[in-house]
Design a protein around this motif. Structure first.
Motif, PDB file in Angstrom:
ATOM      1  N   MET A   1     -16.986  -0.447  -2.554  1.00 17.50           N
ATOM      2  CA  MET A   1     -16.707   0.463  -3.895  1.00 17.50           C
ATOM      3  C   MET A   1     -15.619  -0.385  -4.614  1.00 17.50           C
ATOM      4  N   ASN A   2     -16.175  -0.554  -5.933  1.00 21.13           N
ATOM      5  CA  ASN A   2     -15.444  -1.315  -7.054  1.00 21.13           C
ATOM      6  C   ASN A   2     -14.509  -0.788  -7.772  1.00 21.13           C
ATOM      7  N   VAL A   3     -13.351  -0.836  -7.283  1.00 18.47           N
ATOM      8  CA  VAL A   3     -12.082  -0.033  -7.872  1.00 18.47           C
ATOM      9  C   VAL A   3     -12.059  -0.159  -9.267  1.00 18.47           C
ATOM     10  N   GLU A   4     -12.375  -1.460  -9.949  1.00 20.67           N
ATOM     11  CA  GLU A   4     -12.314  -1.445 -11.345  1.00 20.67           C
ATOM     12  C   GLU A   4     -13.123  -0.173 -12.173  1.00 20.67           C
ATOM     13  N   GLU A   5     -14.107   0.303 -11.231  1.00 23.80           N
ATOM     14  CA  GLU A   5     -14.959   1.488 -11.941  1.00 23.80           C
ATOM     15  C   GLU A   5     -14.549   2.705 -11.906  1.00 23.80           C
ATOM     16  N   PHE A   6     -13.082   2.542 -11.340  1.00 22.93           N
ATOM     17  CA  PHE A   6     -12.475   3.926 -11.094  1.00 22.93           C
ATOM     18  C   PHE A   6     -12.051   4.550 -12.453  1.00 22.93           C
ATOM     19  N   SER A   7     -11.913   3.759 -13.310  1.00 19.16           N
ATOM     20  CA  SER A   7     -11.420   4.155 -14.739  1.00 19.16           C
ATOM     21  C   SER A   7     -11.984   3.316 -15.621  1.00 19.16           C
ATOM     22  N   GLU A   8     -12.596   4.164 -16.991  1.00 18.61           N
ATOM     23  CA  GLU A   8     -12.818   3.266 -17.930  1.00 18.61           C
ATOM     24  C   GLU A   8     -11.723   2.991 -18.813  1.00 18.61           C
ATOM     25  N   HIS A   9     -10.587   3.698 -19.091  1.00 13.57           N
ATOM     26  CA  HIS A   9      -9.352   3.409 -19.695  1.00 13.57           C
ATOM     27  C   HIS A   9      -8.515   2.571 -19.161  1.00 13.57           C
ATOM     28  N   TYR A  10      -8.377   2.646 -17.961  1.00 18.94           N
ATOM     29  CA  TYR A  10      -6.991   1.474 -17.235  1.00 18.94           C
ATOM     30  C   TYR A  10      -7.807   0.565 -16.562  1.00 18.94           C
ATOM     31  N   GLN A  11      -6.938  -0.675 -16.209  1.00 19.34           N
ATOM     32  CA  GLN A  11      -7.254  -1.660 -15.301  1.00 19.34           C
ATOM     33  C   GLN A  11      -6.805  -1.090 -14.061  1.00 19.34           C
ATOM     34  N   VAL A  12      -7.810  -1.369 -13.211  1.00 16.82           N
ATOM     35  CA  VAL A  12      -7.525  -0.742 -11.544  1.00 16.82           C
ATOM     36  C   VAL A  12      -7.554  -1.945 -10.779  1.00 16.82           C
ATOM     37  N   ARG A  13      -6.624  -2.051 -10.020  1.00 15.06           N
ATOM     38  CA  ARG A  13      -6.703  -3.162  -8.661  1.00 15.06           C
ATOM     39  C   ARG A  13      -6.136  -2.483  -7.318  1.00 15.06           C
ATOM     40  N   LYS A  14      -6.448  -3.336  -6.443  1.00 16.46           N
ATOM     41  CA  LYS A  14      -5.736  -3.048  -5.282  1.00 16.46           C
ATOM     42  C   LYS A  14      -4.323  -3.421  -5.151  1.00 16.46           C
ATOM     43  N   LEU A  15      -3.214  -2.761  -4.628  1.00 12.52           N
ATOM     44  CA  LEU A  15      -1.956  -3.285  -4.638  1.00 12.52           C
ATOM     45  C   LEU A  15      -1.765  -3.817  -3.336  1.00 12.52           C
ATOM     46  N   THR A  16      -0.731  -4.811  -3.328  1.00 14.18           N
ATOM     47  CA  THR A  16      -0.214  -5.262  -2.046  1.00 14.18           C
ATOM     48  C   THR A  16       1.291  -5.271  -2.041  1.00 14.18           C
ATOM     49  N   GLU A  17       1.619  -5.854  -0.701  1.00 14.08           N
ATOM     50  CA  GLU A  17       3.326  -5.938  -0.668  1.00 14.08           C
ATOM     51  C   GLU A  17       3.712  -6.596  -2.032  1.00 14.08           C
ATOM     52  N   ASP A  18       3.067  -7.529  -2.697  1.00 11.71           N
ATOM     53  CA  ASP A  18       3.780  -8.263  -3.639  1.00 11.71           C
ATOM     54  C   ASP A  18       4.074  -7.266  -4.822  1.00 11.71           C
ATOM     55  N   ASP A  19       3.423  -6.189  -4.841  1.00 11.44           N
ATOM     56  CA  ASP A  19       3.394  -5.229  -5.964  1.00 11.44           C
ATOM     57  C   ASP A  19       4.597  -4.089  -5.510  1.00 11.44           C
ATOM     58  N   ALA A  20       4.881  -4.080  -4.427  1.00 13.53           N
ATOM     59  CA  ALA A  20       6.040  -2.968  -3.766  1.00 13.53           C
ATOM     60  C   ALA A  20       6.999  -2.801  -4.823  1.00 13.53           C
ATOM     61  N   GLU A  21       7.581  -3.726  -5.499  1.00 15.43           N
ATOM     62  CA  GLU A  21       8.912  -3.404  -6.280  1.00 15.43           C
ATOM     63  C   GLU A  21       8.428  -2.580  -7.527  1.00 15.43           C
ATOM     64  N   ILE A  22       7.432  -2.875  -8.252  1.00 19.31           N
ATOM     65  CA  ILE A  22       6.804  -2.079  -9.561  1.00 19.31           C
ATOM     66  C   ILE A  22       6.477  -0.573  -8.822  1.00 19.31           C
ATOM     67  N   VAL A  23       5.886  -0.558  -7.667  1.00 18.49           N
ATOM     68  CA  VAL A  23       5.362   0.824  -7.156  1.00 18.49           C
ATOM     69  C   VAL A  23       6.918   1.474  -6.991  1.00 18.49           C
ATOM     70  N   PHE A  24       7.730   0.848  -6.253  1.00 15.97           N
ATOM     71  CA  PHE A  24       8.840   1.556  -6.381  1.00 15.97           C
ATOM     72  C   PHE A  24       9.565   1.908  -7.503  1.00 15.97           C
ATOM     73  N   SER A  25       9.675   1.383  -8.601  1.00  8.03           N
ATOM     74  CA  SER A  25      10.114   1.568  -9.764  1.00  8.03           C
ATOM     75  C   SER A  25       9.579   2.813 -10.474  1.00  8.03           C
ATOM     76  N   LEU A  26       8.282   2.837 -10.232  1.00  4.85           N
ATOM     77  CA  LEU A  26       7.297   4.045 -10.598  1.00  4.85           C
ATOM     78  C   LEU A  26       7.831   5.121  -9.792  1.00  4.85           C
ATOM     79  N   CYS A  27       7.915   5.099  -8.450  1.00  3.86           N
ATOM     80  CA  CYS A  27       8.050   6.462  -7.549  1.00  3.86           C
ATOM     81  C   CYS A  27       9.339   6.805  -7.721  1.00  3.86           C
ATOM     82  N   LYS A  28      10.356   6.020  -7.848  1.00  5.85           N
ATOM     83  CA  LYS A  28      11.907   6.679  -7.788  1.00  5.85           C
ATOM     84  C   LYS A  28      12.375   7.328  -8.683  1.00  5.85           C
TER      85      LYS A  28
END
Ligand SMILES: CC(C)(COP(=O)(O)OP(=O)(O)OC[C@H]1O[C@@H](n2cnc3c(N)ncnc32)[C@H](O)[C@@H]1OP(=O)(O)O)[C@@H](O)C(=O)NCCC(=O)NCCS
Length: 167
Positions: free
Chosen positions: A1-28
């Motif tokens: 699967m090519n995740v970049e094709e999941f959306s025509e409007h947004y940039q999509v990429r796989k997230l890793t542990e390096d992204d945990a802080e920004i995910v946390f900011s969104l979730c909390k």
């Protein structure tokens, strides 16, 4: 699967542990969700979810992705390819940033995703919500997900399994 094709409007990429802080900011910010689905989110729980798999699935089937708008994370999705069967994609988690909610962003992402899977010959997208969480239930109903009749009890709450047929 090519995740970049999941959306025509947004940039999509796989997230890793390096992204945990920004995910946390969104979730909390989404505290209501964790009232129904405890415990409250932590960096550790995010890292755990990034690699968690359902039975009989492998790392290649797992897509823990972020949707970015001009470089800013606006939504997170945990997707399993081919679960519970090869014709079905399973959304384990979906959340938008509180600052963009109620403007059609979540629905737009889900429509784009369903279009992607339809174009690739999948039959359905499946997911679950916590019984009693009106926000989740209303959102998924609005996005054409229908209860399958399957429910299961886990860690003190009940999950309602719903599905959207793609054809
Ligand atoms: C549910 C969620 C993804 C919706 O994202 P969004 O960007 O606001 O999506 P949209 O603007 O396309 O849809 C909004 C719809 O969500 C539902 N909704 C959102 N907030 C709600 C609330 N407080 N109470 C009831 N329904 C609500 C409604 O159906 C609403 O439609 P309406 O505006 O016509 O009433 C977002 O609120 C969220 O991340 N919530 C926390 C996580 C969650 O519940 N995820 C889904 C279960 S995995």
């Amino acid at each position: 699967m090519n995740v970049e094709e999941f959306s025509e409007h947004y940039q999509v990429r796989k997230l890793t542990e390096d992204d945990a802080e920004i995910v946390f900011s969104l979730c909390k910010q989404n505290s209501l969700f964790y009232e129904y689905c405890p415990p409250f989110v932590t960096i550790e729980s995010i890292c755990h979810d990034m690699v968690k798999l359902p039975p009989k699935k492998s790392r290649e089937d797992k897509y823990y992705v972020g949707f970015f708008d001009a470089g800013r994370l606006i939504a997170v999705m945990d997707l399993i390819d081919g679960y519970p069967d090869t014709q079905t994609a399973f959304i384990g988690f979906f959340m938008t940033d509180i600052s963009v909610q109620k403007r059609g962003v979540g629905s737009g992402i889900v429509s784009g995703l369903c279009a992607y899977f339809r174009a690739h010959g999948y039959q359905a997208v499946r997911l679950g919500w916590v019984k009693g969480n009106a926000q989740s239930e209303s959102f998924w109903h609005k996005n054409h997900f229908v209860e399958t009749g399957i429910t299961y009890d886990t860690d003190g709450y009940t999950v309602i399994v719903a599905q959207r047929e793609l054809f």
